[in-house]
Design a protein around this motif. Structure first.
Motif, PDB file in Angstrom:
ATOM      1  N   LYS A 151     -11.638  79.320 -23.375  1.00 38.02           N
ATOM      2  CA  LYS A 151     -12.587  80.307 -25.257  1.00 38.02           C
ATOM      3  C   LYS A 151     -12.263  78.384 -25.907  1.00 38.02           C
ATOM      4  N   GLU A 152     -11.347  78.286 -25.880  1.00 37.15           N
ATOM      5  CA  GLU A 152     -10.838  76.784 -26.924  1.00 37.15           C
ATOM      6  C   GLU A 152     -11.581  75.566 -26.143  1.00 37.15           C
ATOM      7  N   GLN A 155     -15.249  76.133 -27.155  1.00 37.88           N
ATOM      8  CA  GLN A 155     -15.806  76.225 -28.933  1.00 37.88           C
ATOM      9  C   GLN A 155     -15.973  74.753 -28.702  1.00 37.88           C
ATOM     10  N   ASP A 159     -19.575  73.274 -30.535  1.00 36.20           N
ATOM     11  CA  ASP A 159     -18.963  72.635 -31.449  1.00 36.20           C
ATOM     12  C   ASP A 159     -20.185  71.023 -31.115  1.00 36.20           C
ATOM     13  N   GLN A 169     -24.380  78.635 -29.669  1.00 38.27           N
ATOM     14  CA  GLN A 169     -23.239  79.160 -30.257  1.00 38.27           C
ATOM     15  C   GLN A 169     -22.322  79.440 -29.138  1.00 38.27           C
ATOM     16  N   LEU A 170     -21.141  80.366 -29.178  1.00 38.72           N
ATOM     17  CA  LEU A 170     -20.360  81.413 -28.365  1.00 38.72           C
ATOM     18  C   LEU A 170     -20.256  82.536 -28.462  1.00 38.72           C
ATOM     19  N   ASN A 172     -18.441  86.032 -26.639  1.00 38.47           N
ATOM     20  CA  ASN A 172     -17.019  86.618 -26.930  1.00 38.47           C
ATOM     21  C   ASN A 172     -17.240  87.420 -25.062  1.00 38.47           C
TER      22      ASN A 172
END
Length: 297
Positions: A151-152, A155, A159, A169-170, A172
């Motif tokens: 997930k990091e 992101q 970006d 966009q991300l 969940n």
């Protein structure tokens, strides 16, 4: 970033036309004639049929996929299985993002050891020819981590490629993300294909409207999602794209294979008791079979 895009359809061309402005992009296509046309003319972006710009990414054939900082997969569902076999030969640390309608591809991509992500496309786009794409409605790209995705890092990827004119966009939860998209596709796509109407007829024709509402109830029930929320999504998309031709309607009219297996076919497999959905699924199969038989004459 060095970015690969697999697929020269509407979404592949649209994605390429935006991110090529700031990144080094290679577009992979299936046919030699499309490759040659792109090498000669580049990718040409139109907005509401008005020419916007021309970009010139690197062009190659799908069989020659190589290493990139990330790889976007923009082919349709029927091509996924063959593509997964090709991807097994590229470095296992390369992030791969799948941008398909439906959920039929999830089982196929589980075998990949790469950092894997899925996404939905909220833009309206139509391929005008092998080099031109018409941007019909602006939205966003929404990505989510899948299985072995980080997930990091996802992101960071979002970006890096986000643009105000072409936002990313991300999300969940990949399952909710794809399920909400599946509901919209499983209602609008097959009904517009069966009745040969634009998307807006889902709301404007009272008889199709009635079928759409019932179909939405069945699909959202099978996916265990809120029916009213699902219907609101269908209505919003049908209204926002009311003059558009759905991808399935376009495939049926062109006698191409549809993505019905990954949409209503997927619902039929997880819950065969949804009888209207099954009838819609079989009807699209019959329609495409008729098209193949007619084309063979």
């Amino acid at each position: 970033m060095n970015i690969g895009i697999v697929g020269g359809g509407s979404i592949g061309l649209l994605l390429c036309s935006y991110i090529s402005e700031k990144h080094d992009v290679t577009l992979y296509v299936r046919r030699d004639d499309q490759k040659n046309a792109l090498l000669e003319h580049g990718v040409q972006l139109y907005e509401q049929s008005a020419f916007k710009r021309n970009v010139r990414p690197h062009i190659s054939l799908i069989e020659h996929i190589t290493t990139h900082d990330c790889l976007f997969i923009c082919v349709k569902q029927p091509e996924i299985l063959h593509l997964v076999q090709l991807l097994s030969s590229v470095p296992s640390n390369m992030p791969i993002i799948f941008l398909q309608n439906g959920m039929g591809h999830i089982e196929s991509i589980k075998q990949l050891t790469h950092p894997t992500y899925v996404g939905v496309v909220e833009h309206g786009a139509s391929r005008m020819n092998d080099v031109r794409v018409n941007h019909l409605g602006k939205g966003k790209m929404v990505l989510a981590t899948l299985f072995n995705g980080d997930k990091e890092k996802a992101q960071q990827l979002v970006d890096n490629i986000h643009q105000p004119t072409f936002p990313f966009q991300l999300a969940n939860d990949w399952q909710t993300l794809l399920a909400n998209k599946l509901i919209v596709n499983a209602v609008i796509n097959p009904l517009t294909a069966l009745f040969d109407v634009p998307n807006g007829d889902i709301l404007e024709n009272p008889h199709i409207h009635s079928i759409a509402r019932r179909l939405c109830e069945e699909v959202s029930g099978a996916l265990q999602l809120n029916i009213e929320h699902s219907w609101d999504l269908v209505c919003m998309i049908a209204n926002n794209t009311k003059h558009n031709t759905s991808s399935m309607r376009a495939d049926v009219l062109a006698n191409r294979e549809t993505e019905i297996e990954a949409m209503n076919g997927y619902i039929a497999k997880i819950d065969p008791t949804r009888h209207l959905n099954y009838w819609i699924y079989i009807s699209i199969l019959a329609l495409t079979e008729r098209g193949r038989n007619y084309d063979a004459r």
